[in-house]
Design a protein around this motif. Structure first.
Motif, mmCIF file in Angstrom:
data_model
loop_
_atom_site.group_PDB
_atom_site.id
_atom_site.type_symbol
_atom_site.label_atom_id
_atom_site.label_comp_id
_atom_site.label_asym_id
_atom_site.label_seq_id
_atom_site.Cartn_x
_atom_site.Cartn_y
_atom_site.Cartn_z
ATOM 1 N N GLY A 279 0.821 -1.211 0.000
ATOM 2 C CA GLY A 279 0.000 0.000 0.000
ATOM 3 C C GLY A 279 0.844 1.245 0.000
ATOM 4 O O GLY A 279 1.877 1.310 -0.663
ATOM 5 N N GLY A 280 0.410 2.253 0.739
ATOM 6 C CA GLY A 280 1.156 3.516 0.810
ATOM 7 C C GLY A 280 1.183 4.196 -0.548
ATOM 8 O O GLY A 280 0.155 4.405 -1.188
ATOM 9 N N ASP B 183 -0.004 -6.770 2.409
ATOM 10 C CA ASP B 183 -0.558 -6.469 3.729
ATOM 11 C C ASP B 183 -1.749 -5.561 3.518
ATOM 12 O O ASP B 183 -1.965 -5.020 2.444
ATOM 13 N N LYS C 176 14.607 7.293 3.368
ATOM 14 C CA LYS C 176 14.676 5.827 3.329
ATOM 15 C C LYS C 176 16.037 5.318 2.854
ATOM 16 O O LYS C 176 16.253 4.106 2.729
ATOM 17 N N ASN D 254 -5.808 -0.547 1.400
ATOM 18 C CA ASN D 254 -4.871 -0.731 0.277
ATOM 19 C C ASN D 254 -5.608 -1.291 -0.942
ATOM 20 O O ASN D 254 -5.436 -0.802 -2.058
ATOM 21 N N HIS E 40 10.460 -0.994 8.430
ATOM 22 C CA HIS E 40 9.385 -1.993 8.263
ATOM 23 C C HIS E 40 9.157 -2.248 6.772
ATOM 24 O O HIS E 40 9.466 -1.418 5.916
ATOM 25 N N THR E 41 8.568 -3.410 6.492
ATOM 26 C CA THR E 41 8.069 -3.722 5.162
ATOM 27 C C THR E 41 6.796 -4.547 5.331
ATOM 28 O O THR E 41 6.638 -5.204 6.360
ATOM 29 N N ALA E 42 5.907 -4.469 4.368
ATOM 30 C CA ALA E 42 4.553 -5.003 4.563
ATOM 31 C C ALA E 42 4.055 -4.412 5.877
ATOM 32 O O ALA E 42 4.194 -3.200 6.078
ATOM 33 N N ARG F 174 -4.786 -2.991 5.775
ATOM 34 C CA ARG F 174 -5.322 -2.444 7.009
ATOM 35 C C ARG F 174 -6.641 -3.166 7.280
ATOM 36 O O ARG F 174 -7.355 -3.539 6.339
ATOM 37 N N LYS G 132 2.613 2.252 12.440
ATOM 38 C CA LYS G 132 2.100 3.070 11.335
ATOM 39 C C LYS G 132 0.585 2.918 11.320
ATOM 40 O O LYS G 132 0.078 1.807 11.181
ATOM 41 N N GLY H 25 7.177 -2.071 -0.161
ATOM 42 C CA GLY H 25 7.683 -0.743 0.162
ATOM 43 C C GLY H 25 8.412 -0.849 1.494
ATOM 44 O O GLY H 25 8.447 -1.927 2.113
ATOM 45 N N VAL H 26 9.008 0.245 1.942
ATOM 46 C CA VAL H 26 9.645 0.263 3.259
ATOM 47 C C VAL H 26 9.268 1.558 3.968
ATOM 48 O O VAL H 26 8.979 2.572 3.330
ATOM 49 N N ARG I 218 -3.966 -4.481 11.503
ATOM 50 C CA ARG I 218 -3.615 -4.863 10.122
ATOM 51 C C ARG I 218 -3.470 -6.377 9.987
ATOM 52 O O ARG I 218 -3.356 -7.084 10.971
HETATM 53 C C1 6PG Z 1 1.032 -0.149 4.208
HETATM 54 C C2 6PG Z 1 2.164 -0.581 3.331
HETATM 55 C C3 6PG Z 1 3.490 -0.308 3.949
HETATM 56 C C4 6PG Z 1 4.170 0.609 2.974
HETATM 57 C C5 6PG Z 1 5.337 1.325 3.591
HETATM 58 C C6 6PG Z 1 5.829 2.430 2.641
HETATM 59 O O1 6PG Z 1 -0.009 -0.773 4.156
HETATM 60 O O2 6PG Z 1 1.208 0.890 4.837
HETATM 61 O O3 6PG Z 1 2.056 -1.822 2.815
HETATM 62 O O4 6PG Z 1 4.310 -1.401 4.186
HETATM 63 O O5 6PG Z 1 4.604 -0.133 1.835
HETATM 64 O O6 6PG Z 1 4.928 1.891 4.823
HETATM 65 O O7 6PG Z 1 4.778 3.343 2.455
HETATM 66 P P1 6PG Z 1 5.074 4.645 1.521
HETATM 67 O O8 6PG Z 1 5.534 4.090 0.207
HETATM 68 O O9 6PG Z 1 3.747 5.334 1.417
HETATM 69 O O10 6PG Z 1 6.141 5.422 2.208
#
Ligand code: 6PG
Length: 272
Positions: free
Chosen positions: A56-57, A88, A219, A100, A163-165, A90, A191, A157-158, A196
């Protein structure tokens, strides 16, 4: 054959991720298109169904643009052979602004909404995780490596905390929800929102291909952590066993790649 370099470590050459650096979003989308075209072309020849995990994000916008452009290029594409699932999510309904899946459905044409693996949102995230895992098994039948699924491509993403996922530093021990444990629940995500569901680390590590999309100087330290395998960051742990790891970075995040860092005295501040 020497299996040990005298320091109780297996003496194997350390494979580094494939790195793509883009000057802007247009170039990033073009790089993602090339990657998706290569992976989909190969996997569609090999597999019945191709499973693609997305995060997401900020990912939905760039992934959707690259994916829709790529699939226009593919000849005789049978949409029934591609499935997209959330790495992942929410614990909210898909029409919630925090969803997401909802973010992707707003960007994808209605006729393609059926390629997304659905999930039912329950008040208790453990129930949501259990139901989602059952759907992943029902819709995807991914190759299994022991008890863990082998998804074809996973886009991650990170966060600036590494964190990831929805796998956060210091919160790796997650509520097991099924005996197979592909999907876990977290109710104290740093976050927001706090509740989640997420693929487990083992599922990410068993994927055939993992690709990170990372932008922004905040990052760069996590990019360095991935590059140097600093396992305090879940993003550095999410490395496929087959080492097929690709980074899509902008020039700011790429400053975390050590060789690239020497040209710039303003190396990113260490993450406190
Ligand atoms: C979520 C994402 C989360 C996201 C990272 C990066 O549901 O929030 O899956 O892991 O990938 O937090 O988010 P950004 O790319 O918006 O910085």
């Amino acid at each position: 054959m020497c299996l040990n370099n005298g320091h109780n470590e297996i003496d194997k050459p350390e494979m580094k991720p494939e790195v793509n650096v883009s000057a802007d979003e247009t170039e990033l989308v073009a790089q993602l298109r090339r990657y998706l075209n290569e992976k989909l072309t190969y996997l569609l020849e090999q597999n019945g169904i191709v499973s693609i995990g997305v995060s997401g994000g900020s990912m939905p916008k760039v992934f959707t643009k690259a994916f829709l452009e790529t699939t226009e290029e593919l000849k005789n594409l049978n949409w029934k052979r591609i499935r997209i699932f959330m790495v992942d999510e929410r614990n909210v309904e898909k029409d919630d602004d925090d969803s997401n899946l909802g973010a992707y459905l707003k960007l994808f044409p209605q006729e393609l909404h059926e390629i997304f693996i659905p999930f039912t949102c329950y008040r208790d995230a453990r129930h949501t995780a259990h139901g989602y895992e059952m759907n992943l098994r029902k819709y995807l039948f991914p190759e299994q490596n022991g008890t863990f699924a082998r998804f074809d491509v996973v886009f991650l993403g990170v966060g600036p905390d590494g964190h990831t996922a929805s796998l956060f530093p210091g919160k790796e021990r997650l509520d097991k929800v099924t005996e197979l444990h592909w999907v876990a629940a977290i109710n104290d995500s740093p976050k927001p929102p706090a509740s989640r569901i997420t693929l487990t680390m083992q599922c990410l590590q068993n994927a055939k291909n993992v690709a990170f999309i990372i932008t922004g100087i905040q990052k760069a330290e996590i990019v360095r952590g991935i590059w140097n395998r600093e396992l305090r960051y879940p993003a550095a742990q999410a490395r496929p066993y087959n080492e097929k790891l690709t980074l899509f970075l902008d020039e700011e995040a790429a400053k975390g790649i050590p060789e690239r860092d020497s040209s710039d005295s303003e190396s990113p501040p260490p993450f406190e």
